[in-house]
Design a protein around this motif. Structure first.
Motif, PDB file in Angstrom:
ATOM      1  N   THR A 101      63.634 -45.243   9.853  1.00 19.34           N
ATOM      2  CA  THR A 101      64.222 -44.115   9.127  1.00 19.34           C
ATOM      3  C   THR A 101      65.590 -44.514   8.594  1.00 19.34           C
ATOM      4  O   THR A 101      66.245 -45.410   9.127  1.00 19.34           O
ATOM      5  CB  THR A 101      64.394 -42.870  10.011  1.00 19.34           C
ATOM      6  N   ALA A 102      65.985 -43.852   7.544  1.00 18.39           N
ATOM      7  CA  ALA A 102      67.292 -44.123   6.943  1.00 18.39           C
ATOM      8  C   ALA A 102      68.113 -42.846   6.995  1.00 18.39           C
ATOM      9  O   ALA A 102      67.616 -41.771   6.650  1.00 18.39           O
ATOM     10  CB  ALA A 102      67.099 -44.578   5.502  1.00 18.39           C
ATOM     11  N   THR A 103      69.357 -42.973   7.441  1.00 16.32           N
ATOM     12  CA  THR A 103      70.204 -41.799   7.612  1.00 16.32           C
ATOM     13  C   THR A 103      71.529 -42.035   6.905  1.00 16.32           C
ATOM     14  O   THR A 103      72.154 -43.084   7.100  1.00 16.32           O
ATOM     15  CB  THR A 103      70.491 -41.585   9.123  1.00 16.32           C
ATOM     16  N   ASP A 104      71.947 -41.081   6.099  1.00 15.16           N
ATOM     17  CA  ASP A 104      73.270 -41.190   5.486  1.00 15.16           C
ATOM     18  C   ASP A 104      74.301 -40.712   6.515  1.00 15.16           C
ATOM     19  O   ASP A 104      74.351 -39.525   6.852  1.00 15.16           O
ATOM     20  CB  ASP A 104      73.333 -40.328   4.214  1.00 15.16           C
ATOM     21  N   LEU A 105      75.118 -41.645   7.008  1.00 15.99           N
ATOM     22  CA  LEU A 105      76.096 -41.294   8.055  1.00 15.99           C
ATOM     23  C   LEU A 105      77.056 -40.201   7.593  1.00 15.99           C
ATOM     24  O   LEU A 105      77.602 -39.459   8.408  1.00 15.99           O
ATOM     25  CB  LEU A 105      76.909 -42.536   8.467  1.00 15.99           C
ATOM     26  N   LEU A 106      77.238 -40.117   6.279  1.00 15.97           N
ATOM     27  CA  LEU A 106      78.189 -39.117   5.775  1.00 15.97           C
ATOM     28  C   LEU A 106      77.654 -37.699   5.950  1.00 15.97           C
ATOM     29  O   LEU A 106      78.403 -36.733   5.822  1.00 15.97           O
ATOM     30  CB  LEU A 106      78.524 -39.391   4.295  1.00 15.97           C
ATOM     31  N   THR A 107      76.356 -37.568   6.235  1.00 16.73           N
ATOM     32  CA  THR A 107      75.791 -36.222   6.400  1.00 16.73           C
ATOM     33  C   THR A 107      75.779 -35.776   7.868  1.00 16.73           C
ATOM     34  O   THR A 107      75.413 -34.644   8.167  1.00 16.73           O
ATOM     35  CB  THR A 107      74.336 -36.156   5.873  1.00 16.73           C
ATOM     36  N   LEU A 108      76.141 -36.672   8.788  1.00 19.78           N
ATOM     37  CA  LEU A 108      76.104 -36.304  10.206  1.00 19.78           C
ATOM     38  C   LEU A 108      77.314 -35.450  10.572  1.00 19.78           C
ATOM     39  O   LEU A 108      78.404 -35.632  10.022  1.00 19.78           O
ATOM     40  CB  LEU A 108      76.109 -37.557  11.085  1.00 19.78           C
ATOM     41  N   ASP A 109      77.124 -34.528  11.531  1.00 18.33           N
ATOM     42  CA  ASP A 109      78.301 -33.791  12.000  1.00 18.33           C
ATOM     43  C   ASP A 109      79.045 -34.667  13.015  1.00 18.33           C
ATOM     44  O   ASP A 109      78.561 -35.729  13.418  1.00 18.33           O
ATOM     45  CB  ASP A 109      77.915 -32.408  12.560  1.00 18.33           C
ATOM     46  N   ASP A 110      80.225 -34.212  13.439  1.00 16.36           N
ATOM     47  CA  ASP A 110      81.076 -35.049  14.289  1.00 16.36           C
ATOM     48  C   ASP A 110      80.385 -35.409  15.601  1.00 16.36           C
ATOM     49  O   ASP A 110      80.507 -36.526  16.090  1.00 16.36           O
ATOM     50  CB  ASP A 110      82.404 -34.330  14.596  1.00 16.36           C
ATOM     51  N   ARG A 111      79.622 -34.475  16.165  1.00 21.69           N
ATOM     52  CA  ARG A 111      78.973 -34.724  17.448  1.00 21.69           C
ATOM     53  C   ARG A 111      77.893 -35.808  17.298  1.00 21.69           C
ATOM     54  O   ARG A 111      77.799 -36.741  18.088  1.00 21.69           O
ATOM     55  CB  ARG A 111      78.342 -33.421  17.970  1.00 21.69           C
ATOM     56  N   GLN A 112      77.113 -35.696  16.219  1.00 21.40           N
ATOM     57  CA  GLN A 112      76.063 -36.694  15.979  1.00 21.40           C
ATOM     58  C   GLN A 112      76.675 -38.079  15.747  1.00 21.40           C
ATOM     59  O   GLN A 112      76.171 -39.087  16.220  1.00 21.40           O
ATOM     60  CB  GLN A 112      75.235 -36.306  14.750  1.00 21.40           C
ATOM     61  N   MET A 113      77.794 -38.070  15.006  1.00 24.23           N
ATOM     62  CA  MET A 113      78.430 -39.347  14.682  1.00 24.23           C
ATOM     63  C   MET A 113      79.034 -39.978  15.924  1.00 24.23           C
ATOM     64  O   MET A 113      78.939 -41.199  16.126  1.00 24.23           O
ATOM     65  CB  MET A 113      79.507 -39.109  13.608  1.00 24.23           C
ATOM     66  N   ARG A 114      79.647 -39.148  16.796  1.00 21.60           N
ATOM     67  CA  ARG A 114      80.235 -39.669  18.041  1.00 21.60           C
ATOM     68  C   ARG A 114      79.153 -40.339  18.896  1.00 21.60           C
ATOM     69  O   ARG A 114      79.354 -41.376  19.488  1.00 21.60           O
ATOM     70  CB  ARG A 114      80.885 -38.536  18.838  1.00 21.60           C
TER      71      ARG A 114
END
Ligand code: SF4
Length: 341
Positions: free
Chosen positions: A93-106
């Motif tokens: 799968t491909a995910t645009d990191l810019l679309t993640l919320d802070d919790r997902q990114m952490r």
């Protein structure tokens, strides 16, 4: 959020760079939202492949550290990513990191994408022994891990970077600068990330320690198979360790190439200047020639090619027209040479 469903499984476990992307940076633009706004990085397009070491080189003020904080989503206002995509590939799968919320990114940081910052002391808590810090990270990502198993893993991690297991009882201030830096690298690898992003990981240590740390990173990459994005002003260090290198100037990539190609045939005058500014690690030191002048103020970039006031090959067109990155180099001289071939 998943974007598409591409990518077969890669060769990450071998540590050999594969053609499978782990991170694609597409059209990234970072601005300081001041009045007026300042363009800090523009039109950044780069792909990091599994198991690859991608170096990003440039002087201070070239935008390379700004790019790293954007990639890791660790930037603070007024810096903001105002365009582009950071497409992270995992398990088809491909995910645009810019679309993640802070919790997902952490959550993604540490587990999948690890960050080693310039100063090891930033990563290590000065009032906690190493054992406690490593234990916290391991427990956060593997809840239920037992004390003995955690101790074994900590000893293994420290061993990977050449630190005796007994030093796990030390506080960071009880370690040398080189050991602290290696401990911070081991901490970043605690959750076996697929991508390690390093910002000037060896600036705080002497040249001999730099070589030891980089040697360890290369060995670990071969063993674990992670990809590395490493940012440094020291092009010679990258020429000896990276698979591919992107050179940045005034917030833009001015040249990209395989490290061996850049070593033998640097095309952009800035790359050539940067290469001549640092002693090679494994060859006799010749006379070093710094690049005259200093990097431009991003709030007042020169017209045309931003490098033109410092370029020994400047000609009229350079003063009015900004060269685009074409055929992996952004220089009018290269256009002229290509056209005359
Ligand atoms: Fe030098 Fe002109 Fe090339 Fe810029 S475009 S690097 S000024 S030759």
């Amino acid at each position: 959020m998943p974007l598409t469903t591409p990518t077969p499984s890669g060769s990450a476990s071998t540590g050999t760079p594969s053609s499978e992307p782990v991170l694609e940076i597409r059209g990234l633009r970072v601005e300081y939202l001041t009045t007026p706004p300042v363009l800090a990085c523009a039109d950044i397009d780069l792909t990091v492949h599994r198991g690859e070491i991608l170096g990003i080189a440039g002087e201070s003020g070239s935008g390379k550290s700004t790019l790293i904080t954007a990639l890791t989503r660790l930037q603070r206002p007024p810096a903001a990513t105002t365009a582009g995509e950071l497409v992270y590939h995992r398990d088809g799968t491909a995910t645009d990191l810019l679309t993640l919320d802070d919790r997902q990114m952490r959550r993604l940081r540490w587990t999948r994408i690890a960050v080693v910052l310039q100063s090891a002391m930033d990563a290590l808590n000065p009032v906690m022994r190493l054992r406690a810090q490593f234990g916290d990270v391991l427990r956060e990502h593997r809840p239920g891990i037992g004390r003995d198993e955690a101790d074994e893993r900590i000893a293994e991690l420290l061993g990977m970077v050449g630190i005796p297991a007994g030093r796990a009882r030390a506080y960071p201030h009880e370690l040398s600068g080189g050991m602290r830096q290696r401990a911070s690298i081991a901490l970043a690898l605690a959750c076996e990330p697929e991508l390690v992003i390093m910002d000037e990981p060896t600036t705080a240590v002497d040249v001999i320690m730099q070589r030891r740390i980089m040697g360890q990173i290369l060995r670990l990459r071969r063993r674990i198979g992670f990809a590395v994005v490493i940012v440094t002003h020291d092009l010679s260090l990258l020429l000896e360790t990276a698979d591919r290198i992107a050179v940045m100037y005034a917030g833009r990539i001015v040249e990209t190439a395989e490290a061996a190609t850049l070593y033998h045939r640097p095309r952009h005058p800035y790359t050539r200047g940067l290469k001549a500014s640092f002693p090679p690690l494994h060859a006799p030191v010749e006379v070093l020639h710094g690049i005259p002048g200093s990097p431009p103020d991003l709030t007042r970039l020169p017209e045309g090619c931003a490098f033109h006031p410092r370029c020994p090959h400047v000609f009229d067109r350079c003063r009015t027209e900004r060269p685009e990155l074409e055929h992996a180099v952004a220089c009018h001289l290269d256009d002229t040479t290509r056209e005359s071939r």
